[in-house]
Design a protein around this motif. Sequence first.
Motif, short mmCIF file in Angstrom:
data_model
loop_
_atom_site.label_atom_id
_atom_site.label_comp_id
_atom_site.label_asym_id
_atom_site.label_seq_id
_atom_site.Cartn_x
_atom_site.Cartn_y
_atom_site.Cartn_z
N PRO A 32 0.88 -1.39 -0.48
CA PRO A 32 0.29 0.25 0.40
C PRO A 32 0.85 1.49 -0.26
CG PRO A 32 -0.08 -1.15 1.95
CD PRO A 32 0.48 -1.89 1.62
N LYS A 33 0.15 2.35 -0.67
CA LYS A 33 1.00 3.69 -0.59
C LYS A 33 0.01 5.02 -0.28
CE LYS A 33 4.00 2.16 -2.38
NZ LYS A 33 6.24 1.82 -2.32
N GLY A 34 -1.03 4.23 0.33
CA GLY A 34 -1.68 5.32 1.50
C GLY A 34 -2.63 4.52 2.58
N PRO A 35 -3.18 5.51 3.09
CA PRO A 35 -3.50 5.51 4.47
C PRO A 35 -4.12 4.67 4.89
CG PRO A 35 -4.51 7.79 3.97
CD PRO A 35 -3.26 7.49 2.72
N ILE A 36 -5.59 4.12 3.79
CA ILE A 36 -6.42 3.30 3.32
C ILE A 36 -6.21 2.16 3.02
CG2 ILE A 36 -8.86 3.48 1.98
CD1 ILE A 36 -8.20 4.95 4.28
N GLY A 37 -4.88 2.05 2.10
CA GLY A 37 -4.67 0.60 2.27
C GLY A 37 -3.69 0.28 2.98
N ALA A 38 -3.58 0.82 3.90
CA ALA A 38 -2.17 0.22 4.70
C ALA A 38 -3.15 0.13 5.63
CB ALA A 38 -1.94 1.30 5.49
N ALA A 39 -4.27 0.09 5.80
CA ALA A 39 -5.05 0.13 6.77
C ALA A 39 -6.38 -1.32 6.73
CB ALA A 39 -6.47 0.99 7.48
N GLU A 40 -6.36 -1.78 5.42
CA GLU A 40 -7.01 -2.54 4.23
C GLU A 40 -6.18 -4.08 4.84
OE1 GLU A 40 -8.38 -1.20 0.79
OE2 GLU A 40 -10.05 -0.62 1.76
N LYS A 41 -4.55 -3.75 4.71
CA LYS A 41 -3.37 -3.98 4.26
C LYS A 41 -3.30 -5.01 5.86
CE LYS A 41 1.64 -5.53 4.29
NZ LYS A 41 2.60 -5.00 3.47
N SER A 42 -3.82 -4.09 7.16
CA SER A 42 -3.34 -4.83 8.65
C SER A 42 -4.79 -5.64 8.96
CB SER A 42 -3.48 -3.15 9.47
OG SER A 42 -3.73 -3.34 10.61
N LEU A 43 -5.82 -5.04 8.19
CA LEU A 43 -7.08 -5.66 8.07
C LEU A 43 -7.16 -7.34 7.71
CD1 LEU A 43 -9.84 -6.40 9.74
CD2 LEU A 43 -10.63 -5.21 7.28
N ILE A 44 -6.55 -7.15 7.25
CA ILE A 44 -6.35 -8.91 6.20
C ILE A 44 -5.70 -9.24 6.83
CG2 ILE A 44 -5.86 -9.86 3.96
CD1 ILE A 44 -6.34 -7.26 2.57
N ALA A 45 -4.32 -9.09 7.01
CA ALA A 45 -3.41 -10.01 8.20
C ALA A 45 -4.00 -10.16 9.58
CB ALA A 45 -1.95 -8.86 8.08
N THR A 46 -4.73 -9.21 9.86
CA THR A 46 -5.16 -9.46 11.58
C THR A 46 -6.16 -10.93 10.96
OG1 THR A 46 -4.83 -6.91 12.24
CG2 THR A 46 -6.38 -8.80 13.48
N SER A 47 -6.86 -10.48 10.25
CA SER A 47 -7.87 -11.45 10.16
C SER A 47 -7.91 -13.31 9.84
CB SER A 47 -8.76 -11.34 8.70
OG SER A 47 -9.50 -10.25 9.40
N THR A 48 -6.28 -12.87 9.04
CA THR A 48 -5.59 -14.23 8.55
C THR A 48 -5.63 -15.11 10.01
OG1 THR A 48 -5.42 -13.16 6.39
CG2 THR A 48 -4.04 -15.10 7.10
N TRP A 49 -4.28 -14.09 10.72
CA TRP A 49 -3.89 -14.40 11.67
C TRP A 49 -4.43 -14.91 12.43
CZ3 TRP A 49 0.92 -16.29 11.61
CH2 TRP A 49 1.62 -15.76 10.60
N ALA A 50 -5.77 -14.38 13.15
CA ALA A 50 -6.74 -15.07 13.52
C ALA A 50 -7.61 -16.36 13.55
CB ALA A 50 -7.82 -13.87 13.79
N MET A 51 -7.28 -16.10 11.90
CA MET A 51 -8.28 -17.92 11.00
C MET A 51 -6.72 -18.91 11.96
SD MET A 51 -10.75 -16.29 8.31
CE MET A 51 -9.39 -15.41 8.15
#
Length: 300
Positions: A32-51
């Motif tokens: 990501p190169k913007g705050p929205i993209g970075a937040a979405e990447k973090s959301l994907i990573a957090t959800s993946t690790w939780a599962m």
Amino acid sequence: MTKKIAGRLAGLVSIAPALLLSGCNNLDLLAPKGPIGAAEKSLIATSTWAMLIVVVPVIFLTLLFAWRYRASNKSAEYRPNWSHSTAIEVAVWTIPALIILFLAVLTWKSTHELDPYKPLESNVKPINVEVVALDWKWLFIYPDLGIASVNQLAIPVGTPVNFRITSDTVMNSFFIPQLGGQIYAMAGMQTRLHLLAEEPGDYAGTSANFSGKGFSDMKFRTLAESQQDFDAWVAKARASTDHLSMDRYYAVAKPEEKASVSYFSSVDPKLFNNIVARYNNGHVIDNMKDVNCAPNGTKG
């Protein structure tokens, strides 16, 4: 033997992401190169690790049980009348329930924080861009600058961009993976999106919703530039001899595959609203709250 198997499985798990991603040369969503993209990447990573808290142990235990209780293992305990374990029942219900609760809270929080209709907080004055999905190209109108372009979007770095998005064809989906956000473009309706680029670059933009024959080439480039370079781009557009009047728009809107980049030095100020209103008897629908449609019909 069990420790040896566990060690091998741990090794495979540790290199699995590299193996899965080794064939990918351009992972825009993960860069990501913007705050929205970075937040979405973090959301994907957090959800993946939780599962993975459930997925990894289940895979490991499945392989372990298959090995331990194989027919040739005569030392395994044989209990044909076993039917219940309180410890197992607590584990298989409590752990998934806690993960679901965590994901529910995460989803609720992130849904509001990343609402595409929510303007970005910034001390910099935002730039407005009107987006029209066509067959099979993208039209970008800069209402405050009086210019337009086809298949090329230029934005200043560090400046919030307020998008108004519609379609003059079938339903489509507007997506710039490295900046984040994906939202539908629909005829007769306008959706909104707010993005910001934090670094200069040439970012891919695409159609994320199948729209017919020329869909695979319905792409555009997003030029995130310094203010000086953006001003030069605006000057380049204003130097064009082409003018986007309503009559000229009808020619531009004709279906075209692999459309080249083009610029318009002036634009009919009512063009975007006219495109939206032509499907609604003159009434401009701003987001889907004005029509009887499910919420997932508005935001992607």
